[in-house]
Scaffold this motif. Structure first.
Motif, short mmCIF file in Angstrom:
data_model
loop_
_atom_site.label_atom_id
_atom_site.label_comp_id
_atom_site.label_asym_id
_atom_site.label_seq_id
_atom_site.Cartn_x
_atom_site.Cartn_y
_atom_site.Cartn_z
N TRP A 1 52.08 29.52 39.92
CA TRP A 1 53.27 30.16 40.49
C TRP A 1 52.94 30.80 41.84
N ALA A 2 51.84 31.55 41.88
CA ALA A 2 51.46 32.24 43.12
C ALA A 2 51.22 31.24 44.25
N LEU A 3 50.44 30.22 43.98
CA LEU A 3 50.14 29.23 45.01
C LEU A 3 51.40 28.50 45.47
N ASP A 4 52.31 28.20 44.54
CA ASP A 4 53.58 27.55 44.90
C ASP A 4 54.42 28.43 45.81
N HIS A 5 54.21 29.76 45.73
CA HIS A 5 54.98 30.70 46.55
C HIS A 5 54.19 31.23 47.75
N GLY A 6 53.05 30.58 48.03
CA GLY A 6 52.27 30.97 49.20
C GLY A 6 51.55 32.30 49.06
N ILE A 7 51.30 32.71 47.82
CA ILE A 7 50.63 33.98 47.57
C ILE A 7 49.18 33.69 47.18
N PRO A 8 48.23 34.32 47.85
CA PRO A 8 46.82 34.06 47.51
C PRO A 8 46.48 34.57 46.12
N ILE A 9 45.50 33.93 45.51
CA ILE A 9 45.02 34.36 44.20
C ILE A 9 43.56 34.74 44.29
N ARG A 10 43.14 35.57 43.37
CA ARG A 10 41.72 35.88 43.22
C ARG A 10 41.39 35.69 41.75
N VAL A 11 40.50 34.76 41.47
CA VAL A 11 40.14 34.43 40.09
C VAL A 11 38.89 35.19 39.69
N PHE A 12 38.97 35.83 38.55
CA PHE A 12 37.83 36.54 37.96
C PHE A 12 37.31 35.69 36.82
N ASP A 13 36.12 35.13 37.00
CA ASP A 13 35.54 34.20 36.04
C ASP A 13 35.04 34.94 34.80
N THR A 14 35.71 34.69 33.69
CA THR A 14 35.39 35.36 32.43
C THR A 14 33.95 35.11 32.01
N ARG A 15 33.47 33.90 32.17
CA ARG A 15 32.10 33.57 31.73
C ARG A 15 31.05 34.20 32.62
N LYS A 16 31.34 34.30 33.90
CA LYS A 16 30.35 34.79 34.87
C LYS A 16 30.10 36.29 34.76
N TYR A 17 31.12 37.04 34.37
CA TYR A 17 31.00 38.49 34.42
C TYR A 17 30.90 39.16 33.05
N GLY A 18 30.42 38.47 32.05
CA GLY A 18 30.12 39.12 30.78
C GLY A 18 31.26 39.22 29.80
#
Length: 86
Positions: free
Chosen positions: A24-41
């Protein structure tokens, strides 16, 4: 909306609602920040990392465990929470 535009959407790397929010965000031109569940414990620690970015709002879709952890932590941090019901 124009009074309070969305600057960035923070999401976990999980499938389901986080993925849909990203699309949804990308379709509306809004940047996302993904927090990787596996990487951060794991998901509970990941929730704390996302809240550490001082979001203005947490949108919580139906869920248990990790979602309720995020809702509780956001409430304690004074972050506005909107829960989307089934």
């Amino acid at each position: 909306n124009k009074e309070a535009p969305i600057g960035t959407v923070l999401v976990s790397s999980d499938n389901g609602y986080p993925y849909l929010a990203s699309v949804w965000a990308l379709d509306h031109g809004i940047p996302i920040r993904v927090f990787d569940t596996r990487k951060y414990g794991g998901p509970h620690k990941n929730n704390s990392r996302m809240l550490g970015r001082s979001p203005d709002l947490v949108l919580a879709f139906p869920g248990e465990g990790t979602t309720q952890d995020l809702v509780q932590k956001a409430g304690l941090a004074g972050v506005r929470v909107v829960e989307i019901l089934k």
